[in-house]
Scaffold this active site. Structure first.
Site, PDB file in Angstrom:
ATOM      1  N   ASP A 225       0.892  -1.225  -0.075  1.00 34.18           N
ATOM      2  CA  ASP A 225      -0.056  -0.144  -0.028  1.00 34.18           C
ATOM      3  C   ASP A 225       0.680   1.265   0.047  1.00 34.18           C
ATOM      4  O   ASP A 225       2.131   1.122   0.450  1.00 34.18           O
ATOM      5  CB  ASP A 225      -0.812  -0.130   1.128  1.00 34.18           C
TER       6      ASP A 225
ATOM      7  N   ASP B 108      -0.266   5.253   0.716  1.00 38.23           N
ATOM      8  CA  ASP B 108      -0.485   6.026   1.621  1.00 38.23           C
ATOM      9  C   ASP B 108      -0.795   5.564   3.130  1.00 38.23           C
ATOM     10  O   ASP B 108      -1.793   4.462   3.247  1.00 38.23           O
ATOM     11  CB  ASP B 108      -1.960   6.796   1.400  1.00 38.23           C
TER      12      ASP B 108
END
Length: 364
Positions: free
Chosen positions: A10, A12
Site C-alpha cells: 500500500d 498512503d
C-alpha cells in the site's frame, strides 16, 4: 514463468504518511516517508519483488486533480529510485467507494495479470498495508497480510519478520526448535516453534481473533512459530483454544529444553489505555493467578471466558508459574494486551544469559 515472491505494498499510510485531515497527498509539503521505510526495503529487495497497490479516491476529478497527485507521487518515486528501490508495477484505483468498481481494494482486478499468469508464489508473497482492506485483499489473493502500524508493526519489524533474522545470541548451542503434533477426536493440531529466530508466523486455527492473539505472543516473544489446527468449530471454539494452548505449551517446554543458561524469570508492566501485568517463572511448578473482568461474552469469534482457560492450559503444560492481570474498558484491547504482555515476559524468561542452570537446587 517461475512464480516470484512479491510484496504488494500500500502507499498512503504505509510507505508515506497519510494526512488525517483530507487523506490526500496533493502537494510536496504533504509528502512524508514512514520511518525507516527505505532501509527496510533495501534489506528486502534481494528476496522480494515490489508492487505498489493504492486506492486514490476521486483521482482525476475536481476533488483530486491528476496534476496535484502527480507532483508528490513522482517525487516519491524519484527518491525511491535514487536509493535503489524499484517497483515492478504501480497500480492505482482512482474510484470512490460509491462508484462500485471492481478494482478498488480489497477487490483484485488491479492484480488480474498477476492472478491469471500466476506470477506470485502464494506461499512467499504478502500484502503490506495499514488498513483492514489490505488484509482483506490478501485473503482474496490467497496470501498472507502484514498490517503496518508505525509502532506495533513498523518497517523495522516487518523486515525482521520477513527475513527471519536470528534474535538470540545462542553461541554454539543447537537452535532451540520443537514440533508437536496432537490429535484427538475434537482437534488435529501441529505446532512448530523456533525460539532463536524471528519471521512470519503461519497461524491457522479457524478462529480469526485467536490467530491474531497467538501471533502477538510470537511477535512480542521474539520468536517464530507455526500453528495449524482443525477443530470441531461447528460446536464451538472451546476445544480449539484449549488444545492449541496445550500443544503450544508442550512445544515451548520442549524447545526451551533443560533450561541451562536461560534467564528463567520475567516481568512486564506496560501502560496503554489498558494496564496489563505479567510475571513468570519457568520454575517447573505449574501455577496461575489470573485477574480480569470481561463485560462482553465475545470478541469477534472468540469467547472472552476462554482467555483465562488458554493461559491456564499453557502454564500447566509449560510447568510455569504465571501471574496475569489487566484493567481497561475495551475488551479487545484488554485481551490483546494480555497476550502481548505474556509474549514480552516470555521473551525475558527464555533469553540466554550464560550456561548455568538458574536454580540453587541444581534442577528445574
Amino acid at each position: 514463468m517461475t512464480q516470484q515472491s512479491i510484496l504488494f505494498i500500500d502507499r498512503d499510510g504505509t510507505l508515506i504518511d497519510e494526512p488525517k485531515t483530507d487523506f490526500q497527498i496533493d502537494s510536496l509539503e504533504k509528502l512524508k516517508f514512514e520511518p525507516n521505510v527505505i532501509p527496510a526495503l533495501l534489506k528486502l529487495k534481494n528476496k522480494y519483488r515490489f508492487v505498489m497497490v493504492s486506492n486514490q479516491d476521486g483521482l482525476g476529478t475536481s476533488s483530486f486533480p491528476q496534476a496535484d497527485f502527480d507532483k508528490p507521487h513522482n517525487a516519491m518515486m524519484a527518491l525511491f529510485n535514487s536509493q535503489g528501490i524499484e517497483f515492478d508495477d504501480v497500480l492505482i484505483c482512482p474510484h470512490k467507494p460509491e462508484d462500485g468498481c471492481d478494482c478498488r481494494k480489497p477487490q483484485t482486478k488491479l492484480l488480474q495479470k498477476y492472478i491469471e499468469r500466476e506470477l506470485f508464489d502464494p506461499a512467499t508473497s504478502f500484502v503490506i498495508g495499514d488498513r483492514a482492506t489490505d488484509v482483506q485483499l490478501a485473503e482474496n489473493l490467497g496470501i498472507r497480510a502484514i498490517q503496518y502500524h508505525p509502532e506495533k508493526m513498523n518497517w523495522d519489524l516487518i523486515a525482521e519478520k520477513l527475513l527471519g533474522e536470528s534474535v538470540t545470541n545462542n553461541g554454539d548451542r543447537t537452535p532451540r526448535y520443537a514440533e508437536v503434533a496432537r490429535k484427538t477426536k475434537e482437534t488435529d493440531i501441529k505446532v512448530q516453534v523456533w525460539l532463536d529466530e524471528t519471521g512470519v508466523n503461519d497461524i491457522k486455527t479457524g478462529v480469526g481473533f485467536f490467530d491474531h492473539m497467538l501471533d502477538q505472543i510470537a511477535t512480542h516473544g521474539g520468536f517464530r512459530m507455526n500453528v495449524s489446527c482443525k477443530g470441531d468449530l461447528w460446536i464451538d471454539e472451546h476445544h480449539t483454544v484449549e488444545d492449541t494452548a496445550l500443544a503450544l505449551g508442550t512445544a515451548l517446554k520442549q524447545a526451551i529444553g533443560d533450561k541451562r543458561g536461560i534467564a528463567r524469570f520475567g516481568f512486564v508492566l506496560p501502560m496503554d489505555e489498558c494496564k496489563a501485568e505479567c510475571t513468570m517463572d519457568l520454575s517447573g511448578r505449574p501455577f496461575i493467578k489470573f485477574k480480569a473482568d470481561f463485560k462482553r461474552d465475545k470478541v469477534g469469534d472468540f469467547s472472552t471466558e476462554l482467555t483465562e482457560h488458554f493461559f491456564q492450559s499453557i502454564a500447566f503444560t509449560m510447568l510455569a508459574t504465571l501471574h496475569l492481570a489487566v484493567e481497561g474498558d475495551n475488551e479487545h484491547h484488554k485481551i490483546e494486551s494480555l497476550f502481548k504482555v505474556f509474549g514480552r515476559t516470555l521473551r525475558q524468561c527464555i533469553r540466554i544469559e550464560g550456561n548455568e542452570l538458574p536454580s540453587s537446587k541444581g534442577v528445574l
